[in-house]
Design an enzyme around this catalytic site. Structure first.
Site, PDB file in Angstrom:
ATOM      1  N   ARG A  68       0.819  -1.209   0.000  1.00  0.00           N
ATOM      2  CA  ARG A  68       0.000   0.000   0.000  1.00  0.00           C
ATOM      3  C   ARG A  68       0.854   1.261   0.000  1.00  0.00           C
ATOM      4  NH1 ARG A  68      -2.759   2.103   4.417  1.00  0.00           N
ATOM      5  NH2 ARG A  68      -2.575   0.119   5.534  1.00  0.00           N
ATOM      6  N   TYR A 122     -15.341  15.554 -17.543  1.00  0.00           N
ATOM      7  CA  TYR A 122     -15.879  14.202 -17.482  1.00  0.00           C
ATOM      8  C   TYR A 122     -17.021  14.179 -16.472  1.00  0.00           C
ATOM      9  CZ  TYR A 122     -16.056   9.279 -16.055  1.00  0.00           C
ATOM     10  OH  TYR A 122     -16.472   8.023 -15.717  1.00  0.00           O
ATOM     11  N   ASP A 187      -6.733  18.006 -16.915  1.00  0.00           N
ATOM     12  CA  ASP A 187      -7.005  16.623 -17.301  1.00  0.00           C
ATOM     13  C   ASP A 187      -6.531  16.454 -18.737  1.00  0.00           C
ATOM     14  OD1 ASP A 187      -8.126  14.194 -18.138  1.00  0.00           O
ATOM     15  OD2 ASP A 187      -9.828  14.397 -16.773  1.00  0.00           O
ATOM     16  N   LYS A 212      -7.621   4.836 -20.238  1.00  0.00           N
ATOM     17  CA  LYS A 212      -7.900   5.189 -21.618  1.00  0.00           C
ATOM     18  C   LYS A 212      -6.659   4.988 -22.497  1.00  0.00           C
ATOM     19  CE  LYS A 212     -11.914   6.539 -19.935  1.00  0.00           C
ATOM     20  NZ  LYS A 212     -11.772   6.662 -18.484  1.00  0.00           N
TER      21      LYS A 212
END
Length: 407
Positions: A68, A122, A187, A212
């Site tokens: 983690r 988005y 972004d 993406k």
């Protein structure tokens, strides 16, 4: 005497960044480290390393500590993405939304909960800001109004360029100037570092849904923020505390995806530009959106029924997401931006007749044949109009051929 080495080209960095040490280890492909924990026989030294991380968020020296906190395979992807974006560091997360969440939490922890943002974003990013799920407050504005919207508690300015799904573009350099000392988050999912590097234009934070184009094959979820090392430390601490870590196998797939990113983006962009030209000449289309910087995304508004187009494609896949090797189409008002208030959605240019096309690597003629057939099923076209459409399309195709021959 040799001078300073020339900076490597993006295509070269895409292949080699994050892999520079492999040959020295006798390796060619990057290894996948699936460990969740790591042995340590010196508990005092281990405690000191954990204390150092807690203080600054800097990556611990020496071997890994715990999955983690960090992972060697994921770190390779982070190194490579930072190099491609021209940033000092990058921090990867389980998804693009996990990455944005970490940014908002980092700013909120400093008492800076106000965000200035430009629509469209988005749909889920819009919802996360608008709903105040993380205690944030958002002021929506156009790029010209950013400076006036800033407040003492503004922690972030957020833009997406080209924007999802209208492909609207903003002048990142001008926006960064308007932000003053407030960090600009850009972004860059649609453009990728192949088409633009926001950090070079003043953005302090560059966000990607790595699901993406960075992954590029529709088989991995991930998110990443490229930034300076100071902010990266804060993001690592948030990631450790919240657990939004990227799985090592996802890190491996994303690193592999980066190696072909320039080739994929440029090939798909050439096809997208041609489809945009044909759509522009087609009377069944009311409007076409295609970015000035290019890219593999095309948005268009139909005169007929957009749902009939979705139902009519056969080669193109009707599905959410984007950036894969195969072409995808979706209706934003029904899917990706349905969560945004209808009036605000339309006000941002996301009309009910808008379709978003993510162009893949198929042959342009095959894609056009499928799209043409689907558009025919979306509404009637008179014979005179059909003849005019055929003539315009023939001229568009001929002009494209002449341009290709000239190159």
């Amino acid at each position: 005497m040799y001078g300073a080495p020339r900076a490597r080209a993006l295509a070269t960095e895409a292949v080699h960044a994050g892999r520079d040490d492999l040959a020295g280890q006798g390796l060619h492909a990057p290894p996948i480290d699936l460990s969740t924990t790591y042995p340590s026989y010196d508990s005092r030294a281990e405690a000191a390393r954990i204390d150092a991380f807690a203080a600054t968020g800097a990556e611990p020296d020496g071997p890994p500590v715990y999955g983690r906190l960090g992972n060697p395979t994921v770190a390779r992807f982070e190194t490579a993405l930072a190099r491609l974006e021209g940033a000092q560091s990058a921090v990867a997360f389980a998804s693009g939304m996990a990455a944005l969440t970490a940014v908002l939490l980092a700013r909120a922890s400093a008492g800076l909960r106000h965000v200035v943002a430009v629509r469209p974003l988005y749909g889920c990013s819009d919802h996360l800001l608008t709903a105040g799920l993380l205690g944030s407050e958002v002021t929506w504005t156009d790029p010209a109004g950013i400076a006036d919207a800033l407040r003492p508690d503004t922690g972030l300015v957020m833009v997406e360029s080209p924007a999802n799904p209208t492909l609207a573009e903003v002048d990142l350099r001008a926006v960064a100037h308007a932000c003053g000392s407030v960090p600009l988050l850009a972004d860059n999912t649609f453009a990728t570092p192949v088409l633009q590097r926001p950090a070079e234009q003043g953005a302090r934070l560059v966000l990607h849904s790595a699901t993406k184009y960075l992954g590029g094959h529709g088989d991995v979820l991930g998110g990443v923020v490229a930034c300076d090392e100071e902010f990266a430390g804060q993001l690592r601490q948030i990631r450790f505390a919240t657990g939004g870590v990227l799985h090592p196998l996802a890190g491996y797939l994303l690193l592999r995806g980066l190696s072909t990113l320039p080739v994929r983006v440029r090939a798909a962009s050439a096809t997208a530009a041609e489809l945009a030209r044909r759509l522009t000449a087609d009377p069944r289309i009311a409007r076409v959106h295609y970015p000035r910087i290019g890219g593999a995304m095309v948005a268009f508004e139909v005169d007929g029924d957009p749902h009939a187009v979705i139902a009519g494609v056969r080669l193109i896949t009707p599905a959410v997401s984007l950036g894969s090797v195969d072409t995808l189409i979706q209706h934003p008002a029904s899917i990706s931006h349905r969560i945004v208030d209808a009036a605000e959605r339309r006000g941002a240019g996301v009309s009910d007749r808008l379709l978003r096309l993510s162009v893949g690597l198929e042959d342009v003629e095959d894609l056009w044949e499928d799209l043409d057939r689907a558009l025919d099923g979306a509404g009637p076209v008179g014979e005179g109009e059909a003849q005019g459409r055929r003539e315009r399309l023939e001229e568009t195709v001929a002009r494209s051929g002449r341009e290709a021959a000239a190159v």
